[in-house]
Design an enzyme around this catalytic site. Structure first.
Site, PDB file in Angstrom:
ATOM      1  N   GLU A  70       1.057  -0.985  -0.212  1.00  0.00           N
ATOM      2  CA  GLU A  70       0.021  -0.031   0.093  1.00  0.00           C
ATOM      3  C   GLU A  70       0.821   1.161   0.047  1.00  0.00           C
ATOM      4  OE1 GLU A  70      -3.883   0.246   1.606  1.00  0.00           O
ATOM      5  OE2 GLU A  70      -3.846  -1.523   2.641  1.00  0.00           O
ATOM      6  N   GLU A  82      -1.542  -1.265  13.504  1.00  0.00           N
ATOM      7  CA  GLU A  82      -2.927  -1.068  12.809  1.00  0.00           C
ATOM      8  C   GLU A  82      -4.122  -1.573  13.716  1.00  0.00           C
ATOM      9  OE1 GLU A  82      -3.009  -3.239   9.027  1.00  0.00           O
ATOM     10  OE2 GLU A  82      -4.325  -1.709   8.241  1.00  0.00           O
TER      11      GLU A  82
HETATM   12  C1  BGC Z   1      -5.345   1.368   4.830  1.00  0.00           C
HETATM   13  C2  BGC Z   1      -5.988   2.120   5.923  1.00  0.00           C
HETATM   14  C3  BGC Z   1      -6.976   3.087   5.175  1.00  0.00           C
HETATM   15  C4  BGC Z   1      -8.001   1.986   4.934  1.00  0.00           C
HETATM   16  C5  BGC Z   1      -9.418   2.551   4.140  1.00  0.00           C
HETATM   17  C6  BGC Z   1      -6.284   0.297   4.636  1.00  0.00           C
HETATM   18  O1  BGC Z   1      -5.951  -0.580   3.586  1.00  0.00           O
HETATM   19  O2  BGC Z   1      -4.037   0.598   5.180  1.00  0.00           O
HETATM   20  O3  BGC Z   1      -5.032   2.770   6.745  1.00  0.00           O
HETATM   21  O4  BGC Z   1      -7.410   4.070   5.730  1.00  0.00           O
HETATM   22  O5  BGC Z   1      -7.476   0.707   4.130  1.00  0.00           O
HETATM   23  O6  BGC Z   1     -10.387   2.051   5.031  1.00  0.00           O
END
Ligand code: BGC
Length: 734
Positions: free
Chosen positions: A337, A605
């Site tokens: 990401e 996270e």
């Molecule tokens: C990210 C998050 C982001 C989210 C959206 C994820 O895959 O890592 O931090 O805000 O997607 O829902």
């Protein structure tokens, strides 16, 4: 003007990084020489074999189809009579896998554009531009990708260079450098070489960072060095990086003969551990070091307390900021990401602005945000947007209103508001136009329109089985943020002296529609949003109900990305500071200190990234370096330590110091470097009461035990009674 130069490139170099070369001679003694340059990708320029500047991964990450930064370097001292300028170009964010969904960006050819301006002492000026006279050849970087890593073949003989092609690429997108320079920062030496139960050789650097590893080796031509990255070891102590998903995050290096050292130059890694996958000789601790790389912001905030676990938590939040502030604010620095997720940035911005002077960093990113904002006013969930579809979610899209206002309050620059006011207004108008119901932001449950996809209270623990989104309904969150963003727009407009009557009317209507439609609060996050966004007439009852829920839940939170940043404020601002502290001190899952107790060196996270039994939450969505929950730090700066900018005198022209102590801490010591000087606030629990030591360079309203003292600049010692001791409650100027 760099725009007078030609884009030159290599049409299809594939994975290999091209090296562009220009030979030039100087005519006579020079007074000054400047290089201005940028690339489609990331570049490293060298003059006569020496690196020019210290900007890592230049030109940085922007909304490339609209904005591409160029950098200017002073090369006066590097120039000799006869010179070789070499520019190697990696894929960068522009052409790596991460932007594959945007072919109009990702498939652009690898190219550079540059200008050298030489001023001679005799007053003459010579300009060298990129054009057909430059040459190009394959460099030794034979593979590179932001997610996947780098491969370097030091054994390759340099190729003969060929003429370049002049390429027709847009020059209107070129803008001068706006953001902070990305630099190498801390150097970390490995703490340990671990031999895992599986027999793997793993270096532990003791801290998760974003950057890369440099190594030195004495080798023979063709020997191979290879390593992979990880954030954590598994339950058994083995190397584990399944949570990087498709991001390979590897380094491969093919040696030449003799002593040599190497560090990757066109990628970055998020890691605490590296596993040595291939190595031709004995692996030695002293031959490796890790280098942290991030945007070079000035550190402005410091927090120390008598509780070492809390101190570790704050260190972790600080590291998650560094690790995710590599030119853009990212969700995480390791898996596939590393995107500028707007919701995460919205949540963390206040903490970020206390820890560091983040003005320039965010202003540049807001420039990209404005470039990405759709015509209908919707703001994408990531900036720059590298997804196929540009989606907007409540609490994510609100980032424009939240951060623009936050920057103004902290740094007091009206230009920030001037630049962003229209985008803030367009975001509010978008919500108005997108809603099913007037004065709310509601949408049909089942329709994720192209431009709308709510993420809800992302990762909240009250999520229905199998969902990431928490139980708080989308319409509730969206309508609450509609009110909040409108309120911020009005404040911004007023600060600029604009007539905001239309939006003031709208705001009143939103608040009253909200109160009518949402008058029962079930989840913790519903309570929190209603309290902090002033959307309930019955704050006392709502706050009590929230505090009771938390107590009934064993002093534990259940909130996700939307509720957590405001949770402690909702409590402390409504008479439940003790419950806010209960949550802060909580060590059992879910809590901030749970992850500290489980070895975190950055913010996770998920509240249960690593479970009690040592197993992982999942492989799929489990980063150990997501700063969102690190937002707890701004409560510590502004409530526990009590240092706040006075919104009506932005930029700390006037400060408010209103510390909220708790006797479970012996002391807390907070300082914030503002543009008006350093403000310090310390409190200590003593037997005769709480001692407050306050140092402020500006006019300040000091509020202690709910008594307000207006004081001019200086140093103060106060004693407040709080609940430590009955008795003294006087104050004195030192
Ligand atoms: C990210 C998050 C982001 C989210 C959206 C994820 O895959 O890592 O931090 O805000 O997607 O829902």
């Amino acid at each position: 003007m760099i725009k007078d130069a030609y884009w030159i490139g290599m049409a299809d170099g594939g994975d290999i990084c091209p090296e562009f070369i220009k030979h030039f001679k100087v005519k006579t003694t020079i007074r000054e020489a400047m290089l201005t340059i940028t690339a489609i990708g990331v570049y490293e320029a060298q003059l006569n074999g020496k690196r020019i500047g210290d900007f890592i991964l230049a030109p940085g990450c922007t909304a490339y189809n609209k904005r591409l930064q160029y950098q200017t370097y002073d090369i006066t001292d590097m120039i000799t009579d006869s010179n070789i300028l070499s520019v190697t170009v990696g894929k960068g964010w522009h052409r790596s896998r991460m932007s594959e969904n945007r072919p109009e960006i990702n498939t652009k050819p690898c190219a550079i554009i540059a200008e050298i301006v030489i001023e001679y002492v005799n007053g003459e000026t010579e300009i060298i531009l990129t054009d057909k006279s430059w040459t190009v050849r394959n460099s030794r970087v034979i593979f590179n990708d932001i997610w996947d890593g780098e491969t370097y073949d030091a054994s390759l003989e340099p190729e003969v260079s060929k003429t370049v092609s002049v390429i027709d690429l847009d020059k209107n997108i070129l803008i001068p450098q706006e953001g902070e320079t990305v630099r190498e920062q801390e150097i970390l030496y490995p703490k340990e070489l671990i031999i895992t139960p599986k027999g793997e050789k793993v270096f532990d650097f003791g801290q998760e960072i974003t950057g890369y590893v440099e190594f030195t080796i004495d080798a023979q031509k063709g020997d191979i060095v290879e390593w992979s990255c990880a954030e954590v070891l598994d339950k058994e102590g083995n190397f584990y990086n399944d949570n990087y998903r498709s991001a390979k995050s590897k380094l491969s290096y093919i040696c030449r003969d003799g002593a040599q050292s190497y560090k990757p130059r066109f990628t970055f890694y998020g890691f605490r551990y590296i596993r040595i996958d291939k190595y031709p000789s004995e692996v030695k601790l002293e031959d490796f070091r890790a280098i942290a790389v991030y945007s070079d912001m000035e550190r402005t905030g410091f927090v120390r307390t008598s509780n070492e676990k809390l101190n570790k938590l704050f260190q972790n939040a600080l590291w998650s900021q560094r690790d995710n502030f590599l030119d853009i604010p990212t969700d995480c620095p390791q898996r596939d990401e590393r995107m500028g997720w707007t919701g995460d940035a919205q949540v963390f911005a206040k903490t970020a602005c206390y820890n560091y002077n983040a003005k320039k960093f965010f202003e540049k990113w807001l420039g990209d945000l404005r470039a990405e904002q759709r015509e209908n006013g919707s703001v994408p969930d990531t900036v720059p947007n590298f997804w196929k579809i540009m989606r907007s979610s409540s609490a994510w899209g609100d980032v424009i209103n939240v951060i623009a206002w936050q920057l103004y309050v902290m740094y007091g620059d009206k230009k920030t508001l001037e630049a962003n006011l229209d985008a803030m207004r367009r975001w509010v108008d978008f919500m108005t136009n997108d809603s099913l119901d007037k004065y709310l932001w509601t949408c049909p449950d089942d329709s994720d329109k192209k431009w709308r996809k709510h993420y809800g209270d992302w990762l909240a623990l009250d999520a229905p089985e199998g969902s990431y989104r928490g139980s708080t309904p989308d319409n509730f969150i969206a309508s609450a943020f509609y009110a909040y963003s409108t309120e911020l727009l009005i404040k911004a407009g007023n600060a600029l002296g604009k007539d905001m009557t239309e939006y003031e009317e709208l705001y009143k209507n939103i608040v009253s529609a909200f109160k009518k439609s949402f008058n029962k609060f079930t989840t913790q996050t519903e309570h929190i949003l209603a309290l902090v966004f002033n959307l309930t007439d019955n704050k006392a009852e709502t706050a009590k109900s929230l505090a009771d829920m938390i107590k009934a839940n064993g002093n534990k939170l259940q909130t996700g990305f939307v509720g957590t940043p405001y949770l402690l404020y909702a409590l402390s601002e409504n008479g439940y500071a003790d419950v806010a502290y209960d949550l802060l001190f909580q060590e059992e899952y879910p809590s901030w200190l749970y992850e500290v107790n489980h070895g975190a060196t950055t913010i996770w996270e998920h509240w249960d990234g690593i479970k009690e039994d040592g197993s992982f939450w999942s492989d799929d969505m489990n980063s150990y370096n997501h700063y969102a929950y690190g937002s707890v730090m701004d409560w510590v700066y502004s409530v526990a330590g009590g240092i706040k900018p006075d919104e009506n005198y932005a930029g700390f022209e006037q400060a408010v110091i209103a510390p909220v102590p708790d006797k479970r801490l012996e002391w807390i010591d907070v300082s914030v470097k503002t543009r008006r000087g350093i403000i310090k606030s310390k409190w200590t629990c003593e037997s005769k009461g709480i001692r407050y030591d306050i140092e402020t360079p500006v006019k300040t309203r000091i509020i202690i035990d709910r008594k307000q003292y207006d004081v001019e600049k200086g140093c103060y010692v106060f004693y407040g009674k709080n609940d430590v001791d009955k008795g003294v409650n006087d104050y004195a100027r030192e």
